[in-house]
Design an enzyme around this catalytic site. Structure first.
Site, short mmCIF file in Angstrom:
data_model
loop_
_atom_site.label_atom_id
_atom_site.label_comp_id
_atom_site.label_asym_id
_atom_site.label_seq_id
_atom_site.Cartn_x
_atom_site.Cartn_y
_atom_site.Cartn_z
N ASP A 56 10.42 -30.80 15.46
CA ASP A 56 9.95 -29.37 16.69
C ASP A 56 8.89 -29.56 16.95
O ASP A 56 7.74 -28.45 17.50
CB ASP A 56 10.63 -28.72 15.98
CG ASP A 56 9.74 -28.59 14.48
OD1 ASP A 56 9.38 -28.93 13.76
OD2 ASP A 56 10.43 -27.12 14.01
N ASN A 67 15.88 -31.37 20.45
CA ASN A 67 16.41 -32.37 21.54
C ASN A 67 16.48 -31.93 22.36
O ASN A 67 16.51 -33.42 23.55
CB ASN A 67 16.92 -33.22 20.59
CG ASN A 67 17.21 -32.65 19.06
OD1 ASN A 67 16.35 -33.97 18.57
ND2 ASN A 67 17.74 -32.53 18.18
N ASN A 125 4.18 -28.27 3.21
CA ASN A 125 3.74 -29.35 2.66
C ASN A 125 2.97 -30.22 3.76
O ASN A 125 3.62 -31.46 3.95
CB ASN A 125 3.96 -30.09 1.40
CG ASN A 125 3.13 -30.92 1.51
OD1 ASN A 125 2.48 -31.20 1.08
ND2 ASN A 125 3.90 -31.65 0.53
N ASN A 128 23.39 -30.20 15.32
CA ASN A 128 24.09 -29.91 14.34
C ASN A 128 24.84 -28.71 13.69
O ASN A 128 24.63 -29.03 11.80
CB ASN A 128 23.92 -31.16 13.21
CG ASN A 128 25.07 -31.66 13.02
OD1 ASN A 128 26.74 -31.58 12.77
ND2 ASN A 128 24.48 -33.34 11.85
N TYR A 171 23.30 -24.73 9.15
CA TYR A 171 23.40 -24.02 8.05
C TYR A 171 24.27 -23.42 7.31
O TYR A 171 24.34 -24.94 6.48
CB TYR A 171 24.48 -22.69 9.16
CG TYR A 171 24.20 -22.47 10.93
CD1 TYR A 171 22.56 -21.70 10.81
CD2 TYR A 171 24.40 -23.83 11.52
CE1 TYR A 171 22.31 -21.38 12.86
CE2 TYR A 171 23.57 -23.08 12.89
CZ TYR A 171 23.02 -22.24 13.24
OH TYR A 171 22.36 -22.20 14.06
N ASP A 214 19.58 -35.90 28.07
CA ASP A 214 18.98 -37.51 28.17
C ASP A 214 18.15 -37.01 26.53
O ASP A 214 18.27 -36.38 26.40
CB ASP A 214 18.57 -37.28 29.47
CG ASP A 214 18.00 -36.26 29.23
OD1 ASP A 214 18.36 -34.53 28.42
OD2 ASP A 214 17.36 -35.05 30.41
N ARG A 219 12.95 -37.74 30.74
CA ARG A 219 12.49 -36.55 32.08
C ARG A 219 11.70 -35.43 31.91
O ARG A 219 10.84 -36.16 30.55
CB ARG A 219 13.76 -35.70 31.01
CG ARG A 219 13.60 -35.48 29.72
CD ARG A 219 14.77 -34.03 29.67
NE ARG A 219 15.50 -33.41 28.12
CZ ARG A 219 14.46 -33.77 26.83
NH1 ARG A 219 13.46 -33.11 27.05
NH2 ARG A 219 15.24 -33.88 25.47
N GLN A 231 15.40 -32.81 9.85
CA GLN A 231 16.99 -32.36 10.38
C GLN A 231 18.15 -32.96 9.84
O GLN A 231 17.87 -34.05 8.99
CB GLN A 231 17.00 -31.25 11.43
CG GLN A 231 16.28 -30.71 12.25
CD GLN A 231 15.54 -29.76 11.49
OE1 GLN A 231 15.64 -29.20 9.62
NE2 GLN A 231 15.49 -28.42 11.37
N HIS A 265 17.03 -32.19 2.99
CA HIS A 265 18.26 -31.28 4.16
C HIS A 265 19.25 -32.06 4.43
O HIS A 265 18.31 -33.37 5.23
CB HIS A 265 17.35 -30.42 4.49
CG HIS A 265 18.08 -29.89 6.01
ND1 HIS A 265 19.38 -29.43 5.68
CD2 HIS A 265 17.32 -29.47 7.14
CE1 HIS A 265 19.86 -28.55 6.79
NE2 HIS A 265 19.13 -29.31 7.84
#
Lengths: 760, 78
Positions: free
Chosen positions: A37, A134, A193, A440, A445, A482, A487, A627, A691
């Site tokens: 991200d 994504n 970190n 996902n 969550y 995509d 794109r 993630q 995670h």
């Protein structure tokens, strides 16, 4: 300007700022990586119509902002298991039986079924979950369609990662600030970190600042790599960040280290804040945080006197029961020390007036007040919902020129837990259609068992995805998405900053993969609202957004890597702050109006349950993954073949744990299997759970979910009242009670041999 | 502690100059743009031995062969 390094002709000659020679047959495209991200500007090298290499940007302001995940993208996105055609479920939900269908067939059926659900249950019965990183060509189009249809129930992982920080920052000064790393003299990392292969630009900024002489303060239970480089490291108890900041404020106010002029002219509630802070003498703070009071005081003095200082965004305070107070305390520290909207401090950039921003595209004004009032979770935990943000409409218009500022997409969300309860039939009304895009949700969550129940109770589930994730396995339709290589993109910093960056399309999407722009355009048509997405192509949409710049998207690409207006500081002197009072609200009038404590506070942990004597924290990923993604890439799995439980040597001894031993971690919510890694950087009695673990090669479908039921941390994340932030309703992930169960040797083979080894 | 107004204005001018140079550096078309790019590069470049971003994984990356990626996508290779 950073100080120039000693002149070294060879170093200058080695510099990579010149555009590099390109091999014959290779073309380059300037792109923005969306593997995670943080959106690094990079260069894609293209050969025979494929992206064959991702490398650093030639622009020195973005140089070397690239990590292992970015360079593996050409292979990761060429994976043979990538979904290239729309899939329709034909067996029972989760049976793993699919048939290939065309986009036209899929969208037509989805439109009919969604309309039927809305007709039967109302528009609020449709919920959407996204993670824009994504599939980031949505640009608010999903919200735009939902707002016109009448559903307020949009959720996202940003509810516990940056989006909620943005919403809560507004309570203090009306915007979400960005630290001025280039000019700051002191950086505070609260548990975050950034490192070479994770959050690389932030790591770059921090190291550059340190090289320039800036101080670094780290608060983190672990001895992280940032802690090792810090001038001061405070090894606080997990989840005690708010108490630590109350202690800092106590020192800063008692020793009069704050900016008196700014406090006097531009804040309200200082006397009330002072009274609250007086409840936290250093002895109490030392007890709550487990840190030495002298070191706490030293850090507070450094922050207040070495400035201008910054406290960059951290996910740590986004994910704890004191999240709202923690985020508010960061904003209060910035304010009382006079670091808001000054060079080297924290800039309130506002919207770029030349760009049509996503908040405008979303058209929140068309959603009726009656539908906004139905937003799930807003009754009990309103902070980032329409209800909690309603009072900003007038001040935001006054200062930033429009009523809605959906910063980081986090300012008008439904509460995830309340949404999943409604989906599971436990809410004020039914939610029967669930769409997720680039996300996902089962594993993103808290309370995964609830989310499974919620999904199994749906009439229609639509996924827009690259791979057969555990969540996608429970869908009715999986539509192929995509990727960022395939794109163009206009990166607008999620409303946080006023700059925009263009990203070129580097190759054609494989199979029938389509962008989120196309997804929403097709759906708008299927819902008989084609006028909501009138642009034929994504590039046309970008041309529309850029109209005021006098450039088309293609022209912007040719002109620059980044477009921004000259910086302006202390803008509040002209229009005030975007709060109801026009000032920095140390005591929040909006929180008070909503029935919450208007001042920051600290909620202590519930009493220790002897059944669960350890505490875990999660939310951290290994460098090779972002993630829940990237477990399918052989090179990444070779680096991180199994989920690792980090424990201190002391804890390992106490519980008779050996390196590489498989164990179970269990709490009231559930249990997971995980392999032990003994780390002397970990404190005793605190364990780290990584995670987002699942294994794409393991058995798919309900009851299996490709290993998610065995490994996913979301099975341990609670969302009961003691473990939710009161104002936001987001879960506490930094200090959850648990225990470690030894596993019999015969049970240690937890997965087929193929799953135990990297696929390479 | 309150910051001296004069010092603050000086910092603001300096920060604005830095942003202007970054902007011109990103254009990289005219002689002035290229001079800015050179200056920004020089100001942010560390000697190789102190360059904390040097990383063998990144620096030695050769990318992929397009035909190999095709075969990989078809599931013909691991």
């Amino acid at each position: 300007m950073p100080a120039a390094p000693p002149f070294d002709p060879q170093a200058i000659a080695d510099a990579k700022f010149e555009e590099r020679e390109v091999r014959p047959g290779v073309t380059t495209k300037r792109t923005i990586c969306q593997t995670c991200d943080i959106a690094c500007s990079v260069v894609a090298e293209v050969e025979k119509g494929r992206v064959v290499k991702i490398r650093s940007s030639d622009n020195p302001i973005f140089r070397d902002n690239i990590c292992m995940k970015g360079i593996m993208a050409p292979k990761g996105l060429a994976d043979p298991t990538r979904i290239l055609q729309p899939l329709k479920r034909v067996g029972k939900r989760g049976s793993g039986e699919w048939e290939k269908v065309s986009w036209d067939e899929a969208i037509s059926d989805i439109g009919q079924r969604l309309k039927a659900i809305i007709a039967k249950h109302g528009p609020e019965a449709w919920a959407v979950s996204t993670s824009q990183w994504n599939t980031a060509t949505d640009h608010g189009l999903g919200r735009r369609i939902m707002n016109h249809v009448g559903s307020p129930n949009w959720i996202s992982g940003v509810a516990l990662c940056a989006g909620n920080t943005a919403a809560v920052n507004r309570f203090t000064y009306g915007w979400f600030p960005m630290g001025d790393f280039a000019n700051t003299k002191c950086i505070v990392l609260m548990g975050h970190n950034p490192r070479r292969h994770s959050w690389t630009p932030m790591y770059n900024f921090i190291r550059q600042a340190q090289a320039r002489g800036a101080k670094l303060i780290v608060t983190d239970p672990r001895r992280s790599s940032s802690a090792e480089r810090a001038d001061i490291w405070l090894p606080l108890k997990a989840g005690s960040d708010a108490a630590m900041m109350l202690g800092w404020l106590k020192v800063i106010l008692d020793e009069e280290l704050y900016d008196k002029k700014f406090v006097e002219n531009w804040t309200i509630g200082f006397d009330d804040l002072r009274k609250r802070v007086d409840e936290y003498p250093l002895e109490r703070v030392a007890k709550l945080t487990g840190c030495d009071p002298e070191m706490i005081a030293k850090a507070a003095r450094m922050y207040a006197t070495e400035g201008p200082s910054i406290i960059p965004w951290t996910p740590i305070t986004d994910m704890q029961r004191n999240s709202t107070s923690g985020i508010r305390l960061q904003s209060i520290l910035r304010s009382v020390c006079g670091y808001v909207d000054v060079p080297g401090g924290e800039r309130l950039e506002g919207f770029n007036p030349d760009i049509i921003n996503e908040s405008t595209i979303e058209m929140h004004h068309v959603l009726s007040d009656a539908q906004k009032a139905k937003q799930l979770g807003s009754d009990q935990h309103p902070a980032f919902t329409y209800r909690g943000q309603e009072a900003f409409r007038e001040p935001t218009k006054r200062v930033y020129g429009q009523e809605y500022a959906n910063l980081i997409m986090g300012c008008h969300m439904a509460t995830p837990s309340a949404t999943f309860r409604a989906m599971a039939g436990q809410g004020p009304y039914p939610v029967k259609a669930f769409f997720f895009l680039g996300n996902n949700p089962l594993m993103s969550y808290a309370n995964m068992p609830l989310i499974i129940d919620a999904m199994m109770n749906q009439d229609l589930i639509v996924a827009h995805e690259h791979f057969m994730t555990p969540s996608a396995q429970l869908a009715d339709y999986i539509l192929p998405g995509d990727s960022w290589l395939e794109r163009p993109w206009l990166m607008d910093s999620f409303g946080w900053m006023s700059s925009v960056r263009p990203s070129e399309k580097a190759m054609e999407p494989p199979g029938e993969c389509k962008s989120t722009f196309e997804f929403w355009k097709l759906l708008a048509g299927a819902l008989d609202k084609p006028e909501l997405v009138p642009w034929d192509r994504l590039e046309d949409f970008y041309d529309y957004r850029l109209e005021k710049t006098g450039m088309t998207f293609d022209q912007l690409v040719k002109k620059t890597d980044i477009y921004f207006a000259p910086p302006k500081f202390r803008q509040y002197e002209k229009k005030g702050f975007a709060t109801p009072s026009g000032k920095v609200e140390l005591k929040s009038s909006i929180l008070e109006e909503l029935g919450f404590d208007p001042l920051p506070y600290f909620r202590e942990d519930p009493p220790v349950d002897p059944e669960y004597p350890l505490k875990l924290f999660t939310g951290v990923r290994e460098d090779g993954f972002f993630q829940t993604g990237h477990r399918h890439i052989p090179e990444m799995r070779k680096r991180h073949p199994e989920p690792l439980l980090f424990v201190s040597p002391g804890t390992a001894t106490q519980y008779h744990l050996a390196e590489d031993e498989w164990v179970e971690v269990e709490n009231e919510m559930g249990k997971i299997s995980i392999k032990v890694a003994i780390k002397d950087a970990m404190p005793d009695d605190l364990i780290r759970i990584p995670h987002g673990w699942w294994k794409p090669e393991m058995k798919q479908g309900a009851g299996h979910l490709s290993g998610a039921l065995k490994y996913a941390d979301a099975q341990l994340c609670r969302d009961d009242a003691d473990y939710l932030d009161r104002e936001q309703g987001i879960p506490h992930l930094k200090g959850v009670p648990c225990r470690i169960n030894k596993v019999e040797q015969s049970e240690q083979s937890v997965a087929p041999a193929s799953a135990m080894e990297p696929a390479e | 502690m309150s910051i001296d107004e004069k010092l603050l204005r000086k910092r603001e001018r300096s920060a604005a100059l830095m942003m202007w140079m970054a902007k011109r550096s990103s254009y990289n078309k005219s002689l002035l743009d290229k001079a800015c790019r050179w200056a920004v590069n020089r100001a942010t470049t560390l000697p190789p031995e102190e360059d904390f971003l040097r990383d063998p994984l990144i620096d030695n990356d050769q990318g992929f062969d397009p035909d190999e990626l095709d075969r990989y996508q078809r599931g013909e290779t691991g």
